[in-house]
Design a protein around this motif. Structure first.
Motif, PDB file in Angstrom:
ATOM      1  N   LEU A 125       0.855  -1.190   0.000  1.00 22.59           N
ATOM      2  CA  LEU A 125       0.000   0.000   0.000  1.00 22.59           C
ATOM      3  C   LEU A 125       0.887   1.236   0.000  1.00 22.59           C
ATOM      4  O   LEU A 125       1.809   1.342   0.804  1.00 22.59           O
ATOM      5  N   GLU A 126       0.606   2.143  -0.914  1.00 27.32           N
ATOM      6  CA  GLU A 126       1.219   3.466  -0.905  1.00 27.32           C
ATOM      7  C   GLU A 126       0.191   4.408  -0.293  1.00 27.32           C
ATOM      8  O   GLU A 126      -0.881   4.622  -0.865  1.00 27.32           O
ATOM      9  N   SER A 127       0.516   4.965   0.876  1.00 30.55           N
ATOM     10  CA  SER A 127      -0.456   5.755   1.628  1.00 30.55           C
ATOM     11  C   SER A 127      -0.293   7.249   1.380  1.00 30.55           C
ATOM     12  O   SER A 127       0.801   7.798   1.540  1.00 30.55           O
ATOM     13  N   ASN A 128      -1.392   7.876   1.011  1.00 28.18           N
ATOM     14  CA  ASN A 128      -1.494   9.324   0.931  1.00 28.18           C
ATOM     15  C   ASN A 128      -2.223   9.769   2.193  1.00 28.18           C
ATOM     16  O   ASN A 128      -3.401   9.445   2.394  1.00 28.18           O
ATOM     17  N   ARG A 129      -1.535  10.481   3.062  1.00 25.37           N
ATOM     18  CA  ARG A 129      -2.070  10.854   4.373  1.00 25.37           C
ATOM     19  C   ARG A 129      -3.426  11.560   4.260  1.00 25.37           C
ATOM     20  O   ARG A 129      -4.240  11.518   5.184  1.00 25.37           O
ATOM     21  N   PHE A 130      -3.701  12.200   3.111  1.00 25.61           N
ATOM     22  CA  PHE A 130      -4.880  13.041   2.969  1.00 25.61           C
ATOM     23  C   PHE A 130      -6.039  12.336   2.267  1.00 25.61           C
ATOM     24  O   PHE A 130      -7.089  12.936   2.054  1.00 25.61           O
ATOM     25  N   ALA A 131      -5.841  11.069   1.911  1.00 25.21           N
ATOM     26  CA  ALA A 131      -6.855  10.293   1.205  1.00 25.21           C
ATOM     27  C   ALA A 131      -7.688   9.468   2.188  1.00 25.21           C
ATOM     28  O   ALA A 131      -7.316   9.311   3.356  1.00 25.21           O
ATOM     29  N   PRO A 132      -8.816   8.915   1.746  1.00 31.17           N
ATOM     30  CA  PRO A 132      -9.642   8.086   2.634  1.00 31.17           C
ATOM     31  C   PRO A 132      -8.864   6.872   3.143  1.00 31.17           C
ATOM     32  O   PRO A 132      -8.047   6.307   2.411  1.00 31.17           O
ATOM     33  N   PRO A 133      -9.100   6.460   4.379  1.00 32.20           N
ATOM     34  CA  PRO A 133      -8.376   5.314   4.940  1.00 32.20           C
ATOM     35  C   PRO A 133      -8.576   4.045   4.111  1.00 32.20           C
ATOM     36  O   PRO A 133      -9.623   3.864   3.469  1.00 32.20           O
ATOM     37  N   ALA A 134      -7.581   3.176   4.158  1.00 34.43           N
ATOM     38  CA  ALA A 134      -7.653   1.892   3.461  1.00 34.43           C
ATOM     39  C   ALA A 134      -8.253   0.857   4.405  1.00 34.43           C
ATOM     40  O   ALA A 134      -7.689   0.558   5.464  1.00 34.43           O
ATOM     41  N   ALA A 135      -9.397   0.313   4.026  1.00 36.35           N
ATOM     42  CA  ALA A 135     -10.078  -0.698   4.824  1.00 36.35           C
ATOM     43  C   ALA A 135      -9.781  -2.088   4.278  1.00 36.35           C
ATOM     44  O   ALA A 135      -9.132  -2.246   3.234  1.00 36.35           O
ATOM     45  N   GLU A 136     -10.282  -3.100   4.957  1.00 33.80           N
ATOM     46  CA  GLU A 136     -10.015  -4.470   4.516  1.00 33.80           C
ATOM     47  C   GLU A 136     -10.546  -4.720   3.112  1.00 33.80           C
ATOM     48  O   GLU A 136      -9.915  -5.416   2.308  1.00 33.80           O
ATOM     49  N   ASP A 137     -11.703  -4.161   2.796  1.00 33.00           N
ATOM     50  CA  ASP A 137     -12.274  -4.360   1.457  1.00 33.00           C
ATOM     51  C   ASP A 137     -11.367  -3.818   0.364  1.00 33.00           C
ATOM     52  O   ASP A 137     -11.360  -4.348  -0.758  1.00 33.00           O
ATOM     53  N   ASP A 138     -10.606  -2.765   0.656  1.00 33.35           N
ATOM     54  CA  ASP A 138      -9.696  -2.212  -0.346  1.00 33.35           C
ATOM     55  C   ASP A 138      -8.613  -3.219  -0.713  1.00 33.35           C
ATOM     56  O   ASP A 138      -8.146  -3.252  -1.856  1.00 33.35           O
ATOM     57  N   PHE A 139      -8.189  -4.011   0.250  1.00 35.21           N
ATOM     58  CA  PHE A 139      -7.207  -5.055  -0.018  1.00 35.21           C
ATOM     59  C   PHE A 139      -7.865  -6.262  -0.679  1.00 35.21           C
ATOM     60  O   PHE A 139      -7.373  -6.770  -1.692  1.00 35.21           O
ATOM     61  N   ARG A 140      -8.951  -6.708  -0.104  1.00 35.06           N
ATOM     62  CA  ARG A 140      -9.571  -7.929  -0.633  1.00 35.06           C
ATOM     63  C   ARG A 140     -10.067  -7.751  -2.062  1.00 35.06           C
ATOM     64  O   ARG A 140     -10.145  -8.721  -2.823  1.00 35.06           O
ATOM     65  N   ALA A 164      -5.880   0.235  11.468  1.00 40.91           N
ATOM     66  CA  ALA A 164      -4.983  -0.511  12.357  1.00 40.91           C
ATOM     67  C   ALA A 164      -5.342  -1.994  12.393  1.00 40.91           C
ATOM     68  O   ALA A 164      -4.450  -2.869  12.333  1.00 40.91           O
ATOM     69  N   ALA A 165      -6.632  -2.293  12.480  1.00 39.57           N
ATOM     70  CA  ALA A 165      -7.035  -3.694  12.572  1.00 39.57           C
ATOM     71  C   ALA A 165      -6.656  -4.483  11.327  1.00 39.57           C
ATOM     72  O   ALA A 165      -6.366  -5.685  11.404  1.00 39.57           O
ATOM     73  N   VAL A 166      -6.646  -3.808  10.170  1.00 41.53           N
ATOM     74  CA  VAL A 166      -6.343  -4.504   8.915  1.00 41.53           C
ATOM     75  C   VAL A 166      -4.876  -4.901   8.849  1.00 41.53           C
ATOM     76  O   VAL A 166      -4.541  -6.064   8.581  1.00 41.53           O
ATOM     77  N   ILE A 167      -3.979  -3.967   9.092  1.00 42.28           N
ATOM     78  CA  ILE A 167      -2.563  -4.311   9.017  1.00 42.28           C
ATOM     79  C   ILE A 167      -2.180  -5.282  10.126  1.00 42.28           C
ATOM     80  O   ILE A 167      -1.342  -6.173   9.931  1.00 42.28           O
ATOM     81  N   GLU A 168      -2.810  -5.151  11.282  1.00 38.92           N
ATOM     82  CA  GLU A 168      -2.508  -6.095  12.361  1.00 38.92           C
ATOM     83  C   GLU A 168      -2.981  -7.503  12.001  1.00 38.92           C
ATOM     84  O   GLU A 168      -2.325  -8.492  12.353  1.00 38.92           O
ATOM     85  N   GLU A 169      -4.099  -7.616  11.289  1.00 37.92           N
ATOM     86  CA  GLU A 169      -4.556  -8.932  10.848  1.00 37.92           C
ATOM     87  C   GLU A 169      -3.587  -9.533   9.829  1.00 37.92           C
ATOM     88  O   GLU A 169      -3.275 -10.732   9.882  1.00 37.92           O
TER      89      GLU A 169
END
Length: 513
Positions: free
Chosen positions: A13-28, A84-89
């Motif tokens: 994941l390339e994170s843009n601090r100002f964009a919407p958070p990445a949830a589990e669905d974004d990965f799946r 946090a829960a996604v990366i920890e999973e």
């Protein structure tokens, strides 16, 4: 030597601090694979997952026996900080599978390197450190990273070798995956452990200044490769990481990572040399963008060579929404002709176009259901225009050229809409238009266009090089989540002082690394 037992994992994941958070669905929705399914996808003819991961697997397959231990590979399109829960999973899944695997010879980690989490500025380093804790100090840990990685000392301390991309646009992922695999074979056979030197500079350039075919970044990368060759085999890898500005972390900044086969002293000397060169070139990490008015004027010119515009402020490949309408609205208002624009991510509009059908006309309403209160949607302005549906597609394609060549893409229901002299591609999966397949899937002729607009920052250069040499490429200063102008963003975590925000920033070589 017995067949090496190698664990495989990664979180991309390339994170843009100002964009919407990445949830589990974004990965799946992009990549979330474990076990046999992960190996099957990596070995397919047109893998959907990260190219360097597939290249690592194929290189290992081609060079002898090995015992892969596929753990997990999760990947999202560029977005905001990961939940946090996604990366920890993801990390917990990797940890559990590593423990269950028993004794290992090596671990291959396929990360991007510019991820941010809700609870940690450096989840790439967190993952790598947790892997090291599980496997212990004697297991070889090798990682591949995008050259926009924000390399942390935590990453370096937990790895034995970090292999970074050398090209931007990124077209060397196959070579870098192969390099990592060959290095694993070589290191395990030699019995010696490589040594890494890392130098971080207070230099935070925007991605538009980090093209590997141009000065100064290309000069720096090329010098690193030449100097590695001149070290007569003592250096295993030289990687120059440009950083990803929009992550806004304490680990931002251009990084030099040099890996020696055995002698850390040699690595430190070369890392310092390259860092000194980068610092001396800091004033060259600037770029003048084309104004919106000048872009419209260029598109209206007759008798000139065709041009391609980067909608630089709205690059989905950097966390952009793929939905800003400023450039489209300006070109349409000016009556521009023979123009192709790709690609707007608007699933509702694409679905309506499929209902209308090819040949049908309707009032196309861009961004009809945007969240007007969300700060990241402030540039996704509504735009209504009468349009004709000229082609439809299910969005299942294989990349043709550049970064995504040979890779399966799932763009979702897609449509080509004609509005006056402009044809707009609408897709349902937020993806940058870095490949001509976005137009070719509709039978659109790129060579017949006078103006092509792409929502992509730089990777389109490789995909569209056959039509547009460098002098016909213009980066347009448009609004959006990836506007490369430092002064427009309320950065809170970047290391300061740092150039170019602080012109008087200082750095000297010879520090600890």
């Amino acid at each position: 030597m017995t067949a090496p037992k190698i664990a495989l994992l990664g979180a991309i994941l390339e994170s843009n601090r100002f964009a919407p958070p990445a949830a589990e669905d974004d990965f799946r929705s992009l990549t979330w694979l474990t076990g046999d399914a992960l190996m099957q996808e990596a070995r397919s003819d047109t893998p959907k997952l990260a190219t360097e991961f597939a290249a690592f697997v194929r290189a290992m397959d081609a060079t002898g026996d090995w015992e892969p231990v596929p753990c997990i590979l999760a990947a999202s399109h560029p977005a905001g900080p990961v939940r946090a829960a996604v990366i920890e999973e993801i990390i917990a899944t990797a940890e559990n599978l590593l423990r269950a695997a028993g004794a290992l010879d090596a671990v291959y980690i396929c990360n991007h390197g510019a991820m941010v989490a809700e609870h940690d500025h450096d989840p790439d380093g967190l993952l790598t450190a947790r892997v090291r804790e599980v496997v212990g100090p004697d297991v070889l840990v090798v990682s591949t990273l995008d050259l926009h990685a924000n390399v942390s000392q935590r990453m370096v301390d937990a790895c034995d070798l970090i292999v970074g991309y050398r090209t931007n646009p990124h077209v060397d992922q196959i070579e870098r995956g192969e390099e990592a695999a060959f290095a694993v074979r070589r290191i395990l056979a030699s019995g010696t452990r490589p040594q890494m030197a890392h130098v971080k500079l207070p230099l935070v350039p925007a991605s538009v200044t980090l093209l590997s075919a141009e000065h100064p970044y290309g000069t720096l990368i090329d010098t690193g490769q030449r100097r590695q060759a001149e070290c007569r085999g003592q250096i295993l890898n030289v990687s120059v990481f440009g950083n990803f500005l929009f992550s806004d972390t304490p680990d931002n900044g251009l990084s030099i990572v040099v890996t020696a086969r055995e002698d850390i002293g040699v690595a430190k000397v070369l890392a310092d040399e390259l860092a000194g060169m980068a610092w001396s070139l800091r004033g060259d990490f600037t770029r003048k963008l084309t104004t919106l008015d000048d872009a419209v004027a260029l598109a209206l010119q007759e008798g000139c060579a065709p041009v391609i515009f980067s909608d630089a402020g709205d690059n989905p490949g950097g966390g952009g929404s793929g939905r800003t309408t400023a450039l489209l609205a300006a070109l349409h208002a000016a009556g521009v002709l023979d123009c192709l624009i790709g690609s707007f991510c608007d699933p509702e509009l694409a679905a309506e176009a499929h209902q209308v059908g090819v040949g049908g006309r309707f009032q196309a309403r861009f961004n009809r259901s945007r969240d007007a209160e969300a700060p990241w949607a402030q540039w996704d302005l509504p735009f209504d225009v009468e349009a004709e549906v000229i082609a439809l597609h299910d969005g299942d394609v294989v990349g043709e050229q550049g970064m995504t060549a040979g890779r399966r893409l799932a763009l979702g229901p897609s449509a080509a809409l004609r509005m006056g002299g402009i044809t707009v591609v609408v897709i349902s999966d937020r993806t940058q238009t870095a490949d001509p397949v976005f137009f070719h899937m509709f039978g659109l002729d790129i060579s017949a266009a006078r103006t092509v607009v792409v929502k992509s920052r730089g990777h389109f250069r490789a995909g569209f090089a056959d039509w547009f040499p460098a002098e016909q490429v213009f980066e347009v200063d448009t609004p959006g989540l990836t506007s490369p102008m430092h002064s427009r963003w309320p950065f809170e975590h970047l290391p300061r002082p740092a150039f170019p925000m602080d012109p008087g920033a200082e750095w000297s070589s010879g520090g600890d690394h």
